[in-house]
Scaffold this motif. Structure first.
Motif, PDB file in Angstrom:
ATOM      1  N   PHE A  33       1.008  -1.279  -0.038  1.00 24.58           N
ATOM      2  CA  PHE A  33       0.132   0.199  -0.069  1.00 24.58           C
ATOM      3  C   PHE A  33       0.898   1.213  -0.086  1.00 24.58           C
ATOM      4  CE2 PHE A  33      -2.724   3.375   1.502  1.00 24.58           C
ATOM      5  CZ  PHE A  33      -3.864   3.228   0.943  1.00 24.58           C
ATOM      6  N   GLU A  68      -4.024  13.613   3.473  1.00 23.48           N
ATOM      7  CA  GLU A  68      -4.798  12.310   3.126  1.00 23.48           C
ATOM      8  C   GLU A  68      -4.017  11.274   2.704  1.00 23.48           C
ATOM      9  OE1 GLU A  68      -5.839  15.283   2.046  1.00 23.48           O
ATOM     10  OE2 GLU A  68      -7.591  15.717   3.127  1.00 23.48           O
ATOM     11  N   GLY A  71      -2.960   9.812   5.959  1.00 20.18           N
ATOM     12  CA  GLY A  71      -3.985   9.308   6.670  1.00 20.18           C
ATOM     13  C   GLY A  71      -4.336   7.800   5.922  1.00 20.18           C
ATOM     14  N   MET A  72      -4.528   7.933   4.712  1.00 24.19           N
ATOM     15  CA  MET A  72      -4.663   6.584   3.986  1.00 24.19           C
ATOM     16  C   MET A  72      -3.812   5.564   4.222  1.00 24.19           C
ATOM     17  SD  MET A  72      -5.422   8.044   0.014  1.00 24.19           S
ATOM     18  CE  MET A  72      -7.006   9.019  -0.053  1.00 24.19           C
ATOM     19  N   TRP A  74      -2.167   5.465   7.022  1.00 21.03           N
ATOM     20  CA  TRP A  74      -2.359   5.136   8.611  1.00 21.03           C
ATOM     21  C   TRP A  74      -3.501   4.043   8.673  1.00 21.03           C
ATOM     22  CZ3 TRP A  74      -2.269   9.168  12.786  1.00 21.03           C
ATOM     23  CH2 TRP A  74      -3.001   8.811  14.126  1.00 21.03           C
ATOM     24  N   GLY A  75      -4.617   4.056   7.636  1.00 15.46           N
ATOM     25  CA  GLY A  75      -5.770   2.920   7.799  1.00 15.46           C
ATOM     26  C   GLY A  75      -5.351   1.629   7.296  1.00 15.46           C
ATOM     27  N   ALA A  76      -4.390   1.721   6.236  1.00 17.01           N
ATOM     28  CA  ALA A  76      -3.826   0.710   5.571  1.00 17.01           C
ATOM     29  C   ALA A  76      -2.856   0.027   6.563  1.00 17.01           C
ATOM     30  CB  ALA A  76      -3.169   0.926   4.348  1.00 17.01           C
ATOM     31  N   ALA A  78      -2.834   0.128   9.667  1.00 14.81           N
ATOM     32  CA  ALA A  78      -3.661  -0.483  10.633  1.00 14.81           C
ATOM     33  C   ALA A  78      -4.166  -1.864  10.482  1.00 14.81           C
ATOM     34  CB  ALA A  78      -4.869   0.493  11.208  1.00 14.81           C
ATOM     35  N   THR A  79      -4.199  -2.113   9.116  1.00 14.36           N
ATOM     36  CA  THR A  79      -4.725  -3.649   8.915  1.00 14.36           C
ATOM     37  C   THR A  79      -3.401  -4.732   8.773  1.00 14.36           C
ATOM     38  OG1 THR A  79      -4.503  -3.614   6.597  1.00 14.36           O
ATOM     39  CG2 THR A  79      -6.472  -2.601   7.414  1.00 14.36           C
ATOM     40  N   THR A  81      -0.990  -4.309   6.881  1.00 16.90           N
ATOM     41  CA  THR A  81      -0.399  -4.332   5.352  1.00 16.90           C
ATOM     42  C   THR A  81       1.050  -3.460   5.584  1.00 16.90           C
ATOM     43  OG1 THR A  81      -2.539  -4.269   4.565  1.00 16.90           O
ATOM     44  CG2 THR A  81      -0.786  -3.566   2.952  1.00 16.90           C
ATOM     45  N   LEU A 195      -5.664  -4.836  12.821  1.00 15.66           N
ATOM     46  CA  LEU A 195      -7.112  -5.083  12.644  1.00 15.66           C
ATOM     47  C   LEU A 195      -7.700  -5.816  11.209  1.00 15.66           C
ATOM     48  CD1 LEU A 195      -7.987  -1.397  13.796  1.00 15.66           C
ATOM     49  CD2 LEU A 195      -7.608  -3.523  15.182  1.00 15.66           C
ATOM     50  N   ASP A 196      -8.566  -6.562  11.474  1.00 15.13           N
ATOM     51  CA  ASP A 196      -9.490  -7.447  10.073  1.00 15.13           C
ATOM     52  C   ASP A 196     -11.042  -7.448  10.470  1.00 15.13           C
ATOM     53  OD1 ASP A 196      -9.459  -9.332  12.072  1.00 15.13           O
ATOM     54  OD2 ASP A 196      -8.403 -10.904  10.728  1.00 15.13           O
ATOM     55  N   LEU A 208      -7.049   0.760  18.043  1.00 14.49           N
ATOM     56  CA  LEU A 208      -5.618   1.340  17.773  1.00 14.49           C
ATOM     57  C   LEU A 208      -5.900   2.723  17.794  1.00 14.49           C
ATOM     58  CD1 LEU A 208      -4.110  -0.602  14.609  1.00 14.49           C
ATOM     59  CD2 LEU A 208      -3.181  -0.517  16.836  1.00 14.49           C
ATOM     60  N   SER A 209      -5.178   3.384  18.892  1.00 10.96           N
ATOM     61  CA  SER A 209      -5.538   4.804  19.268  1.00 10.96           C
ATOM     62  C   SER A 209      -4.288   5.491  19.493  1.00 10.96           C
ATOM     63  CB  SER A 209      -6.885   4.919  20.042  1.00 10.96           C
ATOM     64  OG  SER A 209      -6.665   6.228  20.401  1.00 10.96           O
TER      65      SER A 209
END
Ligand SMILES: Cc1ncc(C[n+]2csc(CCOP(=O)(O)OP(=O)(O)O)c2C)c(N)n1
Ligand code: SF4
Ligand SMILES: [Mg+2]
Lengths: 375, 277
Positions: A33, A68, A71-72, A74-76, A78-79, A81, A195-196, A208-209
């Motif tokens: 990613f 962003e 940010g993106m 960050w989200g990826a 978190a999984t 990846t 996370l999944d 996750l914070s």
């Protein structure tokens, strides 16, 4: 004579532009990613990732801004990846809020900062609010960038913290014959925090914070004082475990030691080698990890030196770390200069061998080291 | 009962005469602790509750991911039995985008306020909608920054008093509010856009159906889904708790009437991109 913590790869070399080589290194390291926003000289890495990732089932996002992009990422990340983003100068400044809080959220990723000059040093090593810290690795050329990119992912996962690679205009746009193959840096802890969705409804759903992992069901609310102290322990453990990286040369009996990083570090290495051949007792230290700074290596390297000269392609930022490392034991002089070319893309007019050699010679003289005829 | 300027006030200087006791536990399945930390009369816990009920009812609890913004609702990010990523102020749509793209099996939704979504991070939600990200953004719109103490946001309505518009918001000084759901309903990437409210039982029931539909449409994978929920903020509005539902109707409720603004799913009851507002 020269020591470097970076190993050498074997395999078939290919002629590649630095940006593509870094992208290739990310892909072989398992990065799936990437998100970015165009800005020279980071742009070609984004282009290359947009080409390489989709056929591998990966994702490359053209984010609406650097805010962003990270940010993106960050989200990826978190999984679980393997994820990277990057930018340069102003774009990196826009990412600082997230970069700082990713340390608190303990989400690993690689951030490629293809700086225009070396004046991103402060924001790379100290950027962001709060007490966050991150490893920053600065390659001197394309092949080292390929190594450090892969090492960066490893260190990010090892310490659950973002890692930055500090590249520059030269590395981005120089074609070099390089070998890009997957490097194994040893075992990594399982990403049991990733996370999944599957822990939902179990009574122990993951969180996750950057505010901490305290759940109200455990009778505690967010406790920032306690959480920040816990993260601080992790960061200190990281700094204890990670051996700062640097290359040194000709320092055993050097009268003057020159310190420089990145591409200018390679120029300085060349100049010092030539001056040695001409009979001048000069040496060099090239910090590879800018954070943590190789303080011990530097202290050891200046034992015989009467002065230290710092060359940077900026108005002087790393020089603060050099001075902090030496704590006044040796005089430290700045011999670098601002990035003055009209494009401001980082090609300082002083980044030339004769100019740098002359400045080193001048630094020797002002330190009272007489070089004799011919200099 | 004490009085102050002819108004009843609750004496908080000593314990109440009748001690509090738990009558029944109405905590829904995916909320850990029912006793939340938000103000009495706040609309956000009601909105949070109906979102979590929908996820449980649709049996999505073990593939759901909530991404929280920063506002009073952040008090729920560590109180759910569903996986959560806490994002920074304004950044939830990009974080949700990254998570969903990296793991398309996730049912990903954001929880954001008007300050978070429409002020700090407006471009995030607009671009996510335009790209047709397969996420659901839930906006808890109370027309103020509740968390900071009741300041004007981009959705504060004309005439509404806030901490930094003491005489009421006026267009000369403060410009016009943004009707975010209407804006998003214009974007081709949006598959479902609706606006609900939680200020009476009927609205709560309608809003829950909107959330159900948004999640269904997310699962179809045909585009971005959005539910705006108007919520009470008696504290930030400086009104009595029991007056807040009516105050909502008189302020943000006037400019933002509830309804489905867009639904392009093939099984949609309404014709595509109907605007009821
Ligand atoms: C970058 C940044 N700016 C400002 C803040 C301060 N802040 C915290 S919550 C908040 C307002 C939240 O408003 P909204 O999203 O409408 O949520 P509400 O409290 O009304 O539920 C602000 C401005 C912040 N956390 N981060
Ligand atoms: S300030 Fe407003 S939004 Fe925040 S908890 Fe209180 S009522 Fe709810
Ligand atoms: Mg609000």
């Amino acid at each position: 004579m020269t020591e470097t913590a970076v190993g050498t790869a074997t395999g078939t070399p290919r002629l590649m532009e630095g940006s593509e080589a870094i992208a290739e290194a990310m892909v072989v390291a398992g990065c799936r990613f990437f998100a970015g926003y165009p800005m020279t000289p980071f742009t070609e890495i984004l282009e290359s990732m947009a080409e390489k990732l989709p056929p591998l089932g990966g994702v490359c996002m053209n984010a609406e801004s650097e805010l962003e992009a990270i940010g993106m990422a960050w989200g990826a990340a978190a999984t679980g990846t393997r994820t990277a983003t990057g930018s340069t100068g102003q774009g990196l400044a826009l990412m600082q809020e997230s970069l700082a809080e990713l340390t608190l959220a303990r989400i690993p990723m690689l951030v490629i900062n293809m700086a225009r000059s070396q004046a991103d040093y402060f924001q790379a090593t100290r950027g962001g609010h709060g007490d966050s810290r991150r490893i920053v690795l600065a390659p001197m050329d394309v092949s080292e960038a390929v190594e450090l990119t892969q090492l960066g992912f490893h260190l990010a996962d090892l310490y659950r913290n973002p890692v930055m690679v500090y590249g520059d205009y030269y590395i981005a746009h120089t074609y070099e014959s390089v070998v890009v193959e997957r490097r194994d840096f040893g075992p990594l802890p399982a990403k049991d925090w990733a996370l999944d969705g599957s822990s939902g409804g179990t009574g122990a759903a993951k969180l996750l914070s950057p505010l901490g992992d305290y759940k109200q069901r455990d009778d505690v609310g967010y406790d920032l004082a306690d959480y920040y102290a816990r993260v601080e322990v992790e960061l200190t453990a990281m700094e204890t475990d990670f051996a700062p990286m640097a290359e040194t040369g000709f320092v055993e009996d050097a009268e003057v030691v020159v310190v420089a990083f990145g591409t200018p570090g390679k120029f300085v290495r060349y100049c010092v080698t030539e001056l040695r051949a001409e009979g001048a007792k000069v040496g060099f230290v090239r910090p590879i990890s800018l954070y943590p700074f190789p303080t011990e290596v530097l202290r050891e390297a200046v034992r015989t030196a009467r002065a230290v000269a710092v060359y940077e392609n900026s108005a002087g930022q790393m020089i603060d770390d050099v001075r902090l490392a030496l704590l006044g034991t040796v005089p430290v002089e700045f011999i670098g200069g601002l990035t003055m070319d009209s494009s401001a893309f980082g090609v300082g007019p002083d980044l030339q061998v004769p100019i740098i050699k002359q400045r080193i010679v001048d630094a020797c003289r002002s330190a009272g080291y007489e070089l004799g005829e011919g200099f | 009962m004490l009085e102050f300027e002819n108004r009843r006030i609750v004496d908080t200087s000593r314990p109440p005469e009748v001690p509090v006791k738990l009558v029944d536990d109405f905590t829904p399945e995916l909320i850990d602790v029912g006793a939340h930390h938000l103000c009495p009369g706040c609309g956000e816990p009601i909105a949070m509750r109906l979102v979590m009920e929908v996820l449980a009812e649709q049996e999505l609890k073990n593939r759901a991911l909530a991404v929280f913004g920063i506002g009073c609702y952040t008090a729920f990010s560590n109180n759910l039995d569903c996986e959560v990523v806490q994002a920074l102020h304004g950044r939830a749509p990009s974080v949700a985008t990254g998570a969903k793209r990296a793991d398309p099996n996730l049912v990903t939704f954001t929880v954001q306020g008007d300050g978070d979504m429409v002020n700090e991070g407006l471009q995030e939600v607009l671009h996510a909608a335009a790209r047709g990200e397969q996420i659901t953004c839930v906006l808890l719109n109370n027309g103020v920054f509740g968390e900071t103490g009741g300041h004007m946001t981009a959705t504060t309505t004309i005439g509404q008093r806030t901490k930094n518009t003491l005489e009421g918001r006026n267009t000369d000084d403060h410009g016009h509010p943004i009707r975010i759901a209407s804006l998003i309903a214009e974007l081709e990437g949006a598959a479902f856009v609706a606006r609900g409210a939680v200020n009476n039982a009927g609205n709560v029931a309608r809003t829950k159906r909107m959330v159900e539909r948004a999640i269904e449409v997310q699962l179809l994978g045909i585009g971005f889904t959005f539910v705006e929920i108007l919520t009470m903020c008696p504290t930030g509005w400086f009104v009595e708790t029991e007056e807040a539902p009516a105050y909502l109707d008189d302020t943000i409720g006037v400019a933002n009437s509830p309804g489905v603004l867009r639904d392009i799913a093939p099984d949609s009851q309404s014709s595509s991109s109907t605007t009821i507002s």
